[in-house]
Design a protein around this motif. Structure first.
Motif, PDB file in Angstrom:
ATOM      1  N   ALA A 253     -42.322  79.380 -24.888  1.00 45.12           N
ATOM      2  CA  ALA A 253     -42.713  78.832 -26.185  1.00 45.12           C
ATOM      3  C   ALA A 253     -44.212  78.928 -26.392  1.00 45.12           C
ATOM      4  O   ALA A 253     -44.680  79.014 -27.536  1.00 45.12           O
ATOM      5  CB  ALA A 253     -42.267  77.380 -26.311  1.00 45.12           C
ATOM      6  N   GLY A 254     -44.980  78.945 -25.311  1.00 47.63           N
ATOM      7  CA  GLY A 254     -46.423  79.051 -25.429  1.00 47.63           C
ATOM      8  C   GLY A 254     -46.947  80.442 -25.172  1.00 47.63           C
ATOM      9  O   GLY A 254     -48.158  80.616 -24.965  1.00 47.63           O
ATOM     10  N   ALA A 255     -46.030  81.426 -25.179  1.00 42.09           N
ATOM     11  CA  ALA A 255     -46.420  82.821 -24.916  1.00 42.09           C
ATOM     12  C   ALA A 255     -47.192  82.931 -23.610  1.00 42.09           C
ATOM     13  O   ALA A 255     -48.201  83.641 -23.521  1.00 42.09           O
ATOM     14  CB  ALA A 255     -47.237  83.382 -26.086  1.00 42.09           C
ATOM     15  N   GLY A 256     -46.710  82.219 -22.590  1.00 43.02           N
ATOM     16  CA  GLY A 256     -47.317  82.287 -21.275  1.00 43.02           C
ATOM     17  C   GLY A 256     -48.500  81.366 -21.073  1.00 43.02           C
ATOM     18  O   GLY A 256     -49.124  81.382 -20.019  1.00 43.02           O
TER      19      GLY A 256
ATOM     20  N   LEU B 133     -53.375  74.594 -14.441  1.00 46.30           N
ATOM     21  CA  LEU B 133     -54.345  74.993 -15.469  1.00 46.30           C
ATOM     22  C   LEU B 133     -55.147  76.208 -15.013  1.00 46.30           C
ATOM     23  O   LEU B 133     -55.454  77.105 -15.818  1.00 46.30           O
ATOM     24  CB  LEU B 133     -55.290  73.836 -15.781  1.00 46.30           C
ATOM     25  CG  LEU B 133     -54.679  72.568 -16.383  1.00 46.30           C
ATOM     26  CD1 LEU B 133     -55.779  71.557 -16.690  1.00 46.30           C
ATOM     27  CD2 LEU B 133     -53.882  72.884 -17.638  1.00 46.30           C
ATOM     28  N   GLU B 134     -55.464  76.241 -13.748  1.00 42.75           N
ATOM     29  CA  GLU B 134     -56.300  77.328 -13.228  1.00 42.75           C
ATOM     30  C   GLU B 134     -55.509  78.614 -13.024  1.00 42.75           C
ATOM     31  O   GLU B 134     -56.004  79.719 -13.296  1.00 42.75           O
ATOM     32  CB  GLU B 134     -56.931  76.902 -11.907  1.00 42.75           C
ATOM     33  CG  GLU B 134     -57.870  77.949 -11.325  1.00 42.75           C
ATOM     34  CD  GLU B 134     -58.546  77.475 -10.045  1.00 42.75           C
ATOM     35  OE1 GLU B 134     -59.200  78.307  -9.381  1.00 42.75           O
ATOM     36  OE2 GLU B 134     -58.421  76.275  -9.718  1.00 42.75           O
ATOM     37  N   ARG B 135     -54.261  78.514 -12.553  1.00 39.17           N
ATOM     38  CA  ARG B 135     -53.501  79.702 -12.159  1.00 39.17           C
ATOM     39  C   ARG B 135     -52.314  80.020 -13.060  1.00 39.17           C
ATOM     40  O   ARG B 135     -51.666  81.048 -12.887  1.00 39.17           O
ATOM     41  CB  ARG B 135     -53.006  79.527 -10.715  1.00 39.17           C
ATOM     42  CG  ARG B 135     -54.129  79.273  -9.730  1.00 39.17           C
ATOM     43  CD  ARG B 135     -53.592  78.997  -8.336  1.00 39.17           C
ATOM     44  NE  ARG B 135     -54.628  78.555  -7.429  1.00 39.17           N
ATOM     45  CZ  ARG B 135     -55.445  79.372  -6.780  1.00 39.17           C
ATOM     46  NH1 ARG B 135     -55.339  80.677  -6.944  1.00 39.17           N
ATOM     47  NH2 ARG B 135     -56.384  78.900  -5.973  1.00 39.17           N
ATOM     48  N   GLY B 136     -51.993  79.131 -13.982  1.00 39.16           N
ATOM     49  CA  GLY B 136     -50.889  79.394 -14.893  1.00 39.16           C
ATOM     50  C   GLY B 136     -49.554  79.493 -14.181  1.00 39.16           C
ATOM     51  O   GLY B 136     -49.273  78.758 -13.235  1.00 39.16           O
ATOM     52  N   GLU B 137     -48.734  80.453 -14.634  1.00 36.01           N
ATOM     53  CA  GLU B 137     -47.391  80.594 -14.060  1.00 36.01           C
ATOM     54  C   GLU B 137     -47.418  81.037 -12.604  1.00 36.01           C
ATOM     55  O   GLU B 137     -46.402  80.939 -11.913  1.00 36.01           O
ATOM     56  CB  GLU B 137     -46.582  81.589 -14.896  1.00 36.01           C
ATOM     57  CG  GLU B 137     -46.228  81.095 -16.280  1.00 36.01           C
ATOM     58  CD  GLU B 137     -45.335  82.064 -17.026  1.00 36.01           C
ATOM     59  OE1 GLU B 137     -44.112  82.040 -16.770  1.00 36.01           O
ATOM     60  OE2 GLU B 137     -45.859  82.840 -17.845  1.00 36.01           O
ATOM     61  N   GLU B 138     -48.550  81.515 -12.122  1.00 38.73           N
ATOM     62  CA  GLU B 138     -48.662  81.931 -10.725  1.00 38.73           C
ATOM     63  C   GLU B 138     -48.935  80.758  -9.790  1.00 38.73           C
ATOM     64  O   GLU B 138     -48.910  80.906  -8.570  1.00 38.73           O
ATOM     65  CB  GLU B 138     -49.780  82.965 -10.574  1.00 38.73           C
ATOM     66  CG  GLU B 138     -49.578  84.228 -11.397  1.00 38.73           C
ATOM     67  CD  GLU B 138     -48.260  84.919 -11.040  1.00 38.73           C
ATOM     68  OE1 GLU B 138     -47.963  85.041  -9.831  1.00 38.73           O
ATOM     69  OE2 GLU B 138     -47.533  85.305 -11.975  1.00 38.73           O
ATOM     70  N   SER B 139     -49.199  79.594 -10.333  1.00 36.34           N
ATOM     71  CA  SER B 139     -49.470  78.424  -9.508  1.00 36.34           C
ATOM     72  C   SER B 139     -48.242  78.038  -8.692  1.00 36.34           C
ATOM     73  O   SER B 139     -47.105  78.131  -9.158  1.00 36.34           O
ATOM     74  CB  SER B 139     -49.879  77.239 -10.384  1.00 36.34           C
ATOM     75  OG  SER B 139     -49.882  76.031  -9.652  1.00 36.34           O
ATOM     76  N   ALA B 140     -48.475  77.578  -7.487  1.00 36.64           N
ATOM     77  CA  ALA B 140     -47.382  77.087  -6.652  1.00 36.64           C
ATOM     78  C   ALA B 140     -46.723  75.858  -7.260  1.00 36.64           C
ATOM     79  O   ALA B 140     -45.618  75.477  -6.861  1.00 36.64           O
ATOM     80  CB  ALA B 140     -47.912  76.758  -5.262  1.00 36.64           C
ATOM     81  N   TYR B 141     -47.393  75.235  -8.222  1.00 37.01           N
ATOM     82  CA  TYR B 141     -46.860  74.017  -8.840  1.00 37.01           C
ATOM     83  C   TYR B 141     -46.384  74.244 -10.271  1.00 37.01           C
ATOM     84  O   TYR B 141     -46.054  73.285 -10.973  1.00 37.01           O
ATOM     85  CB  TYR B 141     -47.923  72.922  -8.816  1.00 37.01           C
ATOM     86  CG  TYR B 141     -48.384  72.582  -7.417  1.00 37.01           C
ATOM     87  CD1 TYR B 141     -47.582  71.818  -6.587  1.00 37.01           C
ATOM     88  CD2 TYR B 141     -49.598  73.055  -6.926  1.00 37.01           C
ATOM     89  CE1 TYR B 141     -47.983  71.524  -5.292  1.00 37.01           C
ATOM     90  CE2 TYR B 141     -50.005  72.763  -5.639  1.00 37.01           C
ATOM     91  CZ  TYR B 141     -49.192  71.995  -4.821  1.00 37.01           C
ATOM     92  OH  TYR B 141     -49.588  71.714  -3.536  1.00 37.01           O
ATOM     93  N   ALA B 142     -46.324  75.500 -10.692  1.00 32.63           N
ATOM     94  CA  ALA B 142     -45.946  75.782 -12.073  1.00 32.63           C
ATOM     95  C   ALA B 142     -44.540  75.268 -12.390  1.00 32.63           C
ATOM     96  O   ALA B 142     -44.272  74.830 -13.509  1.00 32.63           O
ATOM     97  CB  ALA B 142     -46.035  77.282 -12.353  1.00 32.63           C
TER      98      ALA B 142
END
Length: 782
Positions: A124-127, A106-115
């Motif tokens: 589908a969610g436009a990022g 939630l905090e880092r989005g696609e950059e999260s190590a857990y994404a």
């Protein structure tokens, strides 16, 4: 592999943790149990009552106790020679900010190590990740001032969501909200716009991508540590059908668990798998078997009178004006479930088939809509929960089942043939589409069958059970023998269940309700009279209430209300969880109270209770000596007249059970369970490796089988519908079987030669025997 001789299921909660579980072990050992079978033990979401919403898989749940308390529990198990089978949840985790991985996404989005740990469709969610948590559209929530910044979090009433770094400096709350990696939305948008895979339709449980090696390692690290320490001796895999590649996952788990155990032999692994009619577990899965719903189904069907069930179904249809049979209800429920709960997932699958450039025109002419509708009908026609196509290919059975679904869809005049052809090609040629569809069809089926159709069709409610087939409520003895023969040959260490934390009714409720099929006219007449005299607002829902009261009596008003409200909302006809009609619910509950307090339910139960108890003893006996590992759900070693959760997850008074065990006042079921479990423990090799031999008999109304290993034999014979008419039935023993045995419950010597079943069952309602030279007696303990 080290195999449990028997298991006992404990539901771990904040009120029943490691200290309380440890305290049960002397009793469980005396009962004859060899292995404790626990609900999930890893840290769950705040307020969890079951543990299947894991929030942190790297640590034990502190609400269950400290690590030291778990070690004490584990050490006591080891000192008593008992094992621990642990329930694990690889398919999903809690979509909660209490989950550190989810919070980081939630905090880092696609950059999260857990994404990539979660099954999120970022495109589908436009990022952005959709969070349908608001009680109204976002604009209304903003206008009402219900969102504000609280330190480094976005606050919505009592809920808190982490802020993207630096976004707290933006000028307006609307800008702050819009800057996040997640999109806050009205909860009503989840069915159409949600862009992460869920467990069923539960938005608070997000799918996990355990097919990725690093995700598998992260999810299973603590579990495998427990295996390496010898504290976990078996694993039960929850919801294996949710996984992208079940076979690949199970191979990875089997390899990892075997290596962690340090033993050069397979590790004991079970899968929660609900088999459809005539479906078998894939033979190449490296597991010991399933959690045993197939046994429950085959065993229960023995105690349904086929002709009586048919007569009740006819009367039920006439009284309730039910025009659809169970299978038709399931098919229509699947279509409705996809439309109301999984529309977004269905749309993404259709878009994958048509292409990302497809435009939904919003009318019947759009290609995307036609393909989506065709795919929905194909899914509704699938006769099993899912297929198991993977990168290594598809089995002949997979091909047959998919062809069956396509043919069923082709018979529907509302399906566009060109769109159906597109769907058919995709399911044959597009592996990615098929993998995703398989993860979709399972939840659709589960929600439509277990959580909808079972609450709409009440002709024979004893058979509205997980793994059962209400359209064919009665089972032939030959089918039962076939299943147990298959278990002995193919899956000799599979679990056999009769009640679980997920069953809709306990084994004792079902056993009582099965008696109604032997008295079809009496029951139908009685229900019809009750519906009229006590003013049921709806005949079908009134039939449900009557069945519930008779099956679970004695039932107080609170328990009845809890069950009826849940049943009505799962039914989704006049009320539902998302659109409750409390006035209608109150009308049904008022009917239930009028009937409950009339005194007539108690009178009706008095006519069938003894036969119900006999059915329960018979089914329990068949389970306890059968090929496989018998599981006893907590508290069901005595009569337990409970309904669906939360009713079946109430605390068990183990002190009272301990006091009853081996006492002169011990009820028949407790005597039976204890004697049989002790006999299994004493003769481990017989029940682990022994052959299965159906026992023939003259007459009707009896089912019997034997187990043999060398010179050691066991035999079970129990009554079933028609027993009174066939009381002169005589068992025809297999070649080489002894004629003199010891009854494991009563301790009496039993000579079977030529004696009629009525005489053999006169001292105790079921026959459970061991060859007389290989048992100590009813209290003999290894």
């Amino acid at each position: 592999m080290p195999v449990p001789c028997s298991t006992y299921r404990l539901q771990m909660t904040a009120e029943f943790g490691f200290v309380e579980a440890l305290a049960t072990l002397p009793y469980l050992e005396r009962l004859g149990v060899t292995d404790v079978y626990c609900s999930p033990l890893l840290r769950a979401a705040p307020g969890s009552t079951h543990g299947y919403d894991v929030a942190d898989p790297t640590t034990l749940d502190p609400r269950l106790g400290t690590d030291a308390e778990f070690i004490a529990f584990s050490d006591e198990l080891e000192s008593r020679g008992m094992g621990l089978v642990l329930d694990i949840v690889p398919n999903h985790m809690a979509a909660s900010t209490a989950n550190p991985w989810w919070r980081d996404v939630l905090e880092r989005g696609e950059e999260s190590a857990y994404a990539d740990h979660f099954d999120i469709d970022w495109a589908a969610g436009a990022g952005r990740l959709l969070l349908p948590v608001l009680g109204a559209p976002l604009a209304e929530v903003l206008a009402a001032g219900e969102l504000h910044v609280d330190g480094d979090e976005l606050a919505y009433h009592e809920h808190r969501y982490p802020l993207r770094a630096g976004s707290d400096k933006l000028a307006t709350i609307a800008e702050v909200v819009d800057a996040q990696h997640y999109e806050l939305a009205d909860w009503r948008e989840q069915a159409r716009r949600l862009n992460y895979r869920r467990f069923f339709d539960i938005t608070g449980l997000v799918g996990v991508r355990v097919e990725l090696p690093h995700v598998f390692r992260d999810v299973h690290a603590r579990i495998l540590e427990l295996v390496a320490e010898g504290r976990v001796t078996g694993l039960r895999v929850d919801h294996v059908d949710g996984l992208r590649d079940p076979r690949g996952y199970l191979e990875q788990l089997a390899t990892a668990a075997r290596a962690a155990s340090g033993r050069d032999e397979p590790f004991y692994i079970l899968v929660e798998k609900i088999l459809a009619e005539d479906e078998v577990l894939p033979p190449d899965w490296p597991v010991a078997g399933t959690t045993g719903y197939h046994f429950l189904d085959a065993c229960d069907g023995l105690f349904v009178d086929s002709d009586g069930a048919e007569q009740i179904a006819e009367r039920y249809a006439a009284v309730t004006a039910h025009e659809q049979g169970f299978d038709d209800i399931v098919a229509s429920a699947k279509l409705r479930t996809m439309r109301e709960a999984f529309w977004g997932e269905l749309g993404r699958l259709a878009r994958h088939i048509v292409g990302d450039d497809a435009v939904d025109l919003g009318d019947d002419e759009g290609e995307l809509r036609r393909v989506r509708d065709a795919l929905a009908v194909v899914t509704a026609q699938l006769p099993i929960y899912r297929t198991y196509v993977d990168a290594r290919g598809r089995s002949a059975e997979d091909q047959r089942v998919i062809a069956h679904a396509l043919a069923g869809a082709a018979a529907n005049p509302g399906v566009d043939p060109l769109a159906l052809a597109q769907v058919g090609r995709a399911l044959q040629e597009d592996l990615e589409l098929t993998l995703r569809w398989q993860q979709f069809s399972g939840p659709v089926t589960a929600k439509s069958v277990e959580d909808t159709a079972f609450y709409r069709y009440y002709a024979v409610p004893a058979r509205n059970e997980v793994g059962a087939h209400p359209s064919h409520p009665a089972a032939a003895v030959g089918s039962f023998h076939w299943l147990l023969g298959q278990l002995a040959q193919e899956w000799p260490h599979s679990m056999n269940a009769s009640s679980t934390h997920d069953t809709k009714r306990s084994e004792d409720v079902r056993a009582r309700l099965m008696v109604l099929t032997e008295r079809p006219d009496w029951w139908a007449d009685l229900v019809e009279e009750w519906l009229e005299r006590f003013a049921a607002p709806d005949a079908n829902d009134g039939w449900m209430v009557a069945s519930t009261l008779v099956g679970a009596w004695p039932l107080d008003g609170a328990r009845l209300a809890q069950y009826v409200r849940k049943a009505l909302r799962e039914e989704k006809e006049r009320t539902s969880w998302t659109d409750p009609d409390e006035s209608y619910e109150s009308a049904v509950l008022a009917f239930g109270e009028r009937l409950r307090t009339s005194g007539e339910v108690e009178q009706a139960v008095a006519k069938i209770a003894a036969e119900g108890e006999c059915n329960s003893l018979a089914a329990t006996a068949l389970k306890l000596f059968a090929p496989g590992v018998p599981d006893t759900y907590q508290g069901t070693e005595v009569e337990s007249l409970t309904l669906v959760d939360p009713d079946n997850r109430q605390p068990v008074d183990f002190a009272a059970l301990d006091a009853l065990l081996d006492s002169a006042d011990a009820p028949s079921k407790l005597r039976l369970v204890s004697a049989a479990l002790r006999a299994r423990r004493e003769h481990r090799e017989l029940f682990r490796d022994g052959s299965y031999l159906p026992v023939r008999h003259t007459g009707v109304g009896v089912v019997a089988y034997a187990r043999q290993l060398g010179d050691t034999w066991a035999l079970v014979a129990v009554p079933r519908p028609g027993f009174q008419a066939g009381a002169s039935a005589v068992l025809e023993l297999p070649d080489g079987a002894p004629t003199t045995w010891r009854h494991v419950v009563t301790g009496a010597d039993v000579d079977l030669a030529g004696r009629p079943a009525a005489e053999l069952l006169s001292g105790f309602p079921v026959l459970m025997l061991i060859a007389s030279n290989s048992v100590e007696g009813p209290s003999g303990d290894a």
